[in-house]
Motif scaffolding. Structure first.
Motif, mmCIF file in Angstrom:
data_model
loop_
_atom_site.group_PDB
_atom_site.id
_atom_site.type_symbol
_atom_site.label_atom_id
_atom_site.label_comp_id
_atom_site.label_asym_id
_atom_site.label_seq_id
_atom_site.Cartn_x
_atom_site.Cartn_y
_atom_site.Cartn_z
ATOM 1 N N GLU A 146 0.846 -1.301 -0.043
ATOM 2 C CA GLU A 146 -0.164 -0.051 -0.066
ATOM 3 C C GLU A 146 0.832 1.254 -0.119
ATOM 4 N N CYS A 147 1.682 1.368 -0.790
ATOM 5 C CA CYS A 147 2.706 2.610 -0.928
ATOM 6 C C CYS A 147 1.772 3.853 -1.609
ATOM 7 N N ARG A 148 1.822 4.965 -0.875
ATOM 8 C CA ARG A 148 0.958 5.711 -1.286
ATOM 9 C C ARG A 148 1.919 7.273 -1.395
ATOM 10 N N LEU A 149 1.663 8.042 -2.318
ATOM 11 C CA LEU A 149 2.435 9.082 -2.633
ATOM 12 C C LEU A 149 1.730 10.633 -2.680
ATOM 13 N N ASP A 150 2.161 11.425 -1.966
ATOM 14 C CA ASP A 150 1.406 12.760 -2.293
ATOM 15 C C ASP A 150 1.216 13.382 -3.485
ATOM 16 N N ASP A 151 0.352 14.316 -3.930
ATOM 17 C CA ASP A 151 0.285 14.711 -5.425
ATOM 18 C C ASP A 151 1.589 15.295 -5.860
ATOM 19 N N LYS A 152 2.174 16.038 -4.785
ATOM 20 C CA LYS A 152 3.514 16.854 -5.216
ATOM 21 C C LYS A 152 4.663 15.659 -5.272
ATOM 22 N N ALA A 153 4.613 14.687 -4.838
ATOM 23 C CA ALA A 153 5.727 13.802 -5.088
ATOM 24 C C ALA A 153 5.546 13.040 -6.253
ATOM 25 N N ILE A 154 4.237 12.857 -6.590
ATOM 26 C CA ILE A 154 3.896 12.204 -7.824
ATOM 27 C C ILE A 154 4.281 12.903 -8.973
ATOM 28 N N GLN A 155 3.940 14.281 -9.020
ATOM 29 C CA GLN A 155 4.240 15.406 -10.138
ATOM 30 C C GLN A 155 5.895 15.254 -10.124
ATOM 31 N N GLY A 156 6.560 15.590 -9.059
ATOM 32 C CA GLY A 156 7.968 15.596 -9.068
ATOM 33 C C GLY A 156 8.729 14.183 -9.684
ATOM 34 N N LEU A 157 8.178 13.140 -9.314
ATOM 35 C CA LEU A 157 8.760 11.995 -9.933
ATOM 36 C C LEU A 157 8.631 11.983 -11.375
ATOM 37 N N TYR A 158 7.116 12.217 -11.764
ATOM 38 C CA TYR A 158 6.844 12.341 -13.072
ATOM 39 C C TYR A 158 7.881 13.380 -13.997
ATOM 40 N N GLN A 159 8.055 14.334 -13.448
ATOM 41 C CA GLN A 159 8.915 15.560 -14.096
ATOM 42 C C GLN A 159 10.546 14.849 -14.228
ATOM 43 N N ALA A 160 10.786 14.117 -13.187
ATOM 44 C CA ALA A 160 12.106 13.677 -13.329
ATOM 45 C C ALA A 160 12.371 12.606 -14.263
ATOM 46 N N VAL A 161 11.374 11.731 -14.357
ATOM 47 C CA VAL A 161 11.359 10.614 -15.469
ATOM 48 C C VAL A 161 11.098 11.296 -16.740
ATOM 49 N N ASP A 162 10.563 12.371 -16.932
ATOM 50 C CA ASP A 162 10.392 12.908 -18.219
ATOM 51 C C ASP A 162 11.331 13.629 -18.648
ATOM 52 N N THR A 163 12.348 14.230 -17.662
ATOM 53 C CA THR A 163 13.611 14.988 -17.995
ATOM 54 C C THR A 163 14.657 13.992 -18.246
ATOM 55 N N TRP A 164 14.448 12.713 -17.627
ATOM 56 C CA TRP A 164 15.691 11.750 -17.957
ATOM 57 C C TRP A 164 15.165 11.319 -19.204
ATOM 58 N N ILE A 165 14.034 10.842 -19.623
ATOM 59 C CA ILE A 165 13.930 10.387 -21.067
ATOM 60 C C ILE A 165 14.206 11.539 -21.919
ATOM 61 N N ARG A 166 13.917 12.630 -22.066
ATOM 62 C CA ARG A 166 14.212 13.481 -22.909
ATOM 63 C C ARG A 166 15.940 14.026 -22.804
ATOM 64 N N LYS A 167 16.742 13.737 -22.002
ATOM 65 C CA LYS A 167 17.923 14.118 -22.033
ATOM 66 C C LYS A 167 19.206 13.239 -21.899
ATOM 67 N N HIS A 168 18.606 12.179 -21.500
ATOM 68 C CA HIS A 168 19.818 11.161 -21.313
ATOM 69 C C HIS A 168 20.641 10.993 -22.637
ATOM 70 N N ALA A 169 21.825 10.570 -22.329
ATOM 71 C CA ALA A 169 22.934 10.503 -23.476
ATOM 72 C C ALA A 169 22.487 9.504 -24.476
#
Length: 169
Positions: A146-169
């Motif tokens: 039952e791992c739960r995240l608050d909305d701010k953490a979800i958005q932050g993790l989503y942005q981090a993964v999005d950034t990684w996909i866009r900019k990884h070498a």
């Protein structure tokens, strides 16, 4: 005179009137009408509205390769666990997406065998701008009941993964 002659004549039963029915039949008729009305109402109810899947955010970089474009589209279509919903499945989907991208872009790095901090360090070595090492929940959350995240953490993790996909070498 025989004993049979002393018997009274047979009395014919009176005919039972068809109408009005007994009280039990009235209850059955009402129940049947209510069932019929409920079935008609259920049959004629409007179809539930179908939510359109979220469309991926438009990409500003026209030179992005098709693999990244497809990964970003898949990321955008993943349902996020807002409002206290369990996040384990979403975190597993994120990890699976990142592992597929790494297996495609870095076939000799054996990234599919990495886990925990080494997996996050591998991701951060490819794109430090994403800062995925601070998101340990990405690798641990799948194993927490039952791992739960608050909305701010979800958005932050989503942005981090999005950034990684866009900019990884």
């Amino acid at each position: 005179m025989t004993p049979l002659d002393r018997l009274h004549p047979l009395i014919e039963p009176a005919p039972v009137p068809f109408w009005p029915p007994a009280p039990g039949w009235w209850l059955l008729a009402v129940a049947l009408l209510l069932t019929l009305a409920a079935a008609l109402r259920w049959y004629r109810r409007p179809a539930p509205a179908v939510d359109e899947p979220a469309q991926p955010a438009p990409l500003n970089d026209p030179g992005i390769d098709p693999v990244r474009l497809e990964a970003l589209a898949e990321l955008a279509l993943m349902p996020r666990p807002y409002d206290g919903a369990p996040a384990g499945a979403w975190l597993a989907q994120l990890n699976a997406l990142l592992k597929r991208i790494c297996r495609n872009h870095y076939p000799n790095a054996n990234s599919h065998t990495l886990n925990g901090r080494t997996w996050l360090a591998f991701l951060d070595n490819r794109c430090p701008a994403a800062g995925l090492t601070r998101w340990m929940i990405l690798v641990e959350g799948v194993y927490r009941p039952e791992c739960r995240l608050d909305d701010k953490a979800i958005q932050g993790l989503y942005q981090a993964v999005d950034t990684w996909i866009r900019k990884h070498a």
